[in-house]
Enzyme design. Structure first.
Site, short mmCIF file in Angstrom:
data_model
loop_
_atom_site.label_atom_id
_atom_site.label_comp_id
_atom_site.label_asym_id
_atom_site.label_seq_id
_atom_site.Cartn_x
_atom_site.Cartn_y
_atom_site.Cartn_z
N LYS A 17 0.83 -1.22 0.00
CA LYS A 17 0.00 0.00 0.00
C LYS A 17 0.86 1.27 0.00
O LYS A 17 2.07 1.22 0.29
CB LYS A 17 -0.92 -0.04 1.22
CG LYS A 17 -1.93 -1.20 1.17
CD LYS A 17 -2.93 -1.12 2.33
CE LYS A 17 -3.97 -2.21 2.23
NZ LYS A 17 -5.00 -2.09 3.30
N TYR A 61 -12.17 -1.86 -3.94
CA TYR A 61 -12.71 -2.06 -2.59
C TYR A 61 -14.23 -1.93 -2.54
O TYR A 61 -14.78 -1.67 -1.48
CB TYR A 61 -12.06 -1.07 -1.62
CG TYR A 61 -10.65 -1.48 -1.18
CD1 TYR A 61 -10.46 -2.55 -0.30
CD2 TYR A 61 -9.52 -0.80 -1.63
CE1 TYR A 61 -9.20 -2.93 0.11
CE2 TYR A 61 -8.24 -1.18 -1.22
CZ TYR A 61 -8.10 -2.25 -0.35
OH TYR A 61 -6.83 -2.62 0.06
N ASN A 82 -2.09 0.07 6.63
CA ASN A 82 -1.56 -1.17 7.20
C ASN A 82 -0.68 -1.96 6.23
O ASN A 82 -0.63 -3.18 6.27
CB ASN A 82 -2.70 -2.01 7.78
CG ASN A 82 -3.74 -2.36 6.73
OD1 ASN A 82 -3.61 -2.01 5.57
ND2 ASN A 82 -4.77 -3.08 7.15
N HIS A 114 -2.16 -5.39 1.31
CA HIS A 114 -3.47 -6.01 1.08
C HIS A 114 -3.24 -7.47 0.74
O HIS A 114 -2.29 -7.80 0.01
CB HIS A 114 -4.19 -5.33 -0.09
CG HIS A 114 -5.38 -6.12 -0.58
ND1 HIS A 114 -6.60 -6.04 0.03
CD2 HIS A 114 -5.51 -7.02 -1.59
CE1 HIS A 114 -7.44 -6.87 -0.58
NE2 HIS A 114 -6.81 -7.47 -1.57
N GLU A 167 -9.02 -10.16 -8.30
CA GLU A 167 -8.03 -9.11 -8.05
C GLU A 167 -6.82 -9.25 -8.98
O GLU A 167 -6.22 -8.25 -9.38
CB GLU A 167 -7.63 -9.13 -6.56
CG GLU A 167 -8.82 -8.70 -5.70
CD GLU A 167 -8.60 -8.81 -4.20
OE1 GLU A 167 -7.55 -9.31 -3.75
OE2 GLU A 167 -9.51 -8.37 -3.44
N1 UDP Z 1 -9.83 -0.53 7.16
C1 UDP Z 1 -9.90 0.65 7.88
N2 UDP Z 1 -10.60 0.66 9.07
C2 UDP Z 1 -11.22 -0.45 9.55
C3 UDP Z 1 -11.16 -1.64 8.82
C4 UDP Z 1 -10.45 -1.64 7.62
O1 UDP Z 1 -9.36 1.67 7.47
O2 UDP Z 1 -11.84 -0.37 10.65
C5 UDP Z 1 -9.08 -0.55 5.90
C6 UDP Z 1 -7.70 -1.21 6.04
O3 UDP Z 1 -6.80 -0.56 5.16
C7 UDP Z 1 -8.00 -2.63 5.58
C8 UDP Z 1 -9.00 -2.39 4.44
O4 UDP Z 1 -9.80 -1.31 4.93
O5 UDP Z 1 -6.83 -3.31 5.16
C9 UDP Z 1 -9.90 -3.56 4.11
O6 UDP Z 1 -10.52 -4.02 5.29
P1 UDP Z 1 -10.61 -5.58 5.61
O7 UDP Z 1 -11.54 -5.74 6.77
O8 UDP Z 1 -10.90 -6.33 4.36
O9 UDP Z 1 -9.12 -5.91 6.16
P2 UDP Z 1 -7.95 -6.78 5.51
O10 UDP Z 1 -8.58 -7.88 4.71
O11 UDP Z 1 -7.12 -5.84 4.67
O12 UDP Z 1 -7.16 -7.30 6.70
MG MG Z 2 -10.02 -7.84 3.23
#
Ligand code: UDP
Ligand code: MG
Length: 131
Positions: free
Chosen positions: A3, A43, A106, A109, A120
């Site tokens: 990211k 997303y 974070n 992805h 994807e």
């Molecule tokens: N995200 C965020 N706040 C939250 C949850 C998710 O900003 O409370 C963002 C974060 O960058 C995350 C992405 O949205 O990686 C997608 O969320 P997901 O729950 O799919 O998490 P991931 O699969 O990336 O662990």
């Molecule tokens: Mg996810």
């Protein structure tokens, strides 16, 4: 994907090293920058979530690195390698524990199913890119 904040911070090489060391085969790799529209589409599953707008702004804020990774049990093994969404909850030694800035920013992805990995992959690459 690596990211924007992790690319910007110079962590791409270290993250790719960890991915290779964990036994993933890189089938395709590129640096690119998503438009807001592309980030929104990528997303789209999170469209109704409160963080969607910020996520789209963030993911289109700078270059990212996209990759297709091959391994037995790639989806679950990659999620183990990257750690929990919130780096404060991520296990020691995971990519997010080492390199993520926050729950939103974070570092990486990872696809959440084989089916989404396929979707994807096609989002970022054509079949000729995958070797
Ligand atoms: N995200 C965020 N706040 C939250 C949850 C998710 O900003 O409370 C963002 C974060 O960058 C995350 C992405 O949205 O990686 C997608 O969320 P997901 O729950 O799919 O998490 P991931 O699969 O990336 O662990
Ligand atoms: Mg996810």
């Amino acid at each position: 994907m690596i990211k924007p904040e992790a690319v910007q911070s110079g962590y791409s090489g270290k993250i790719i090293d960890m991915i290779i060391a964990a036994g993933f085969n890189i089938k395709a790799l590129k640096k690119t920058k998503l438009t807001k529209e592309q980030a929104g589409a990528f997303y789209a599953v999170h469209k109704e979530r409160p963080f969607y707008g910020e996520l789209v702004d963030y993911m289109s804020s700078g270059p990212i690195i996209a990759a297709v990774l091959e391994k037995e049990n790639a989806v679950s093994d990659f999620r183990n390698l990257i750690g929990a969404t919130d780096p404060s909850e991520a296990a020691e030694g995971t990519i997010r524990k080492k390199y993520a800035e926050s729950k939103a920013k974070n570092a990486v992805h990872g696809s959440d199913s084989d089916q989404n990995a396929q979707v994807e992959t096609e989002f970022h690459f054509t079949t000729n890119d995958i070797v």
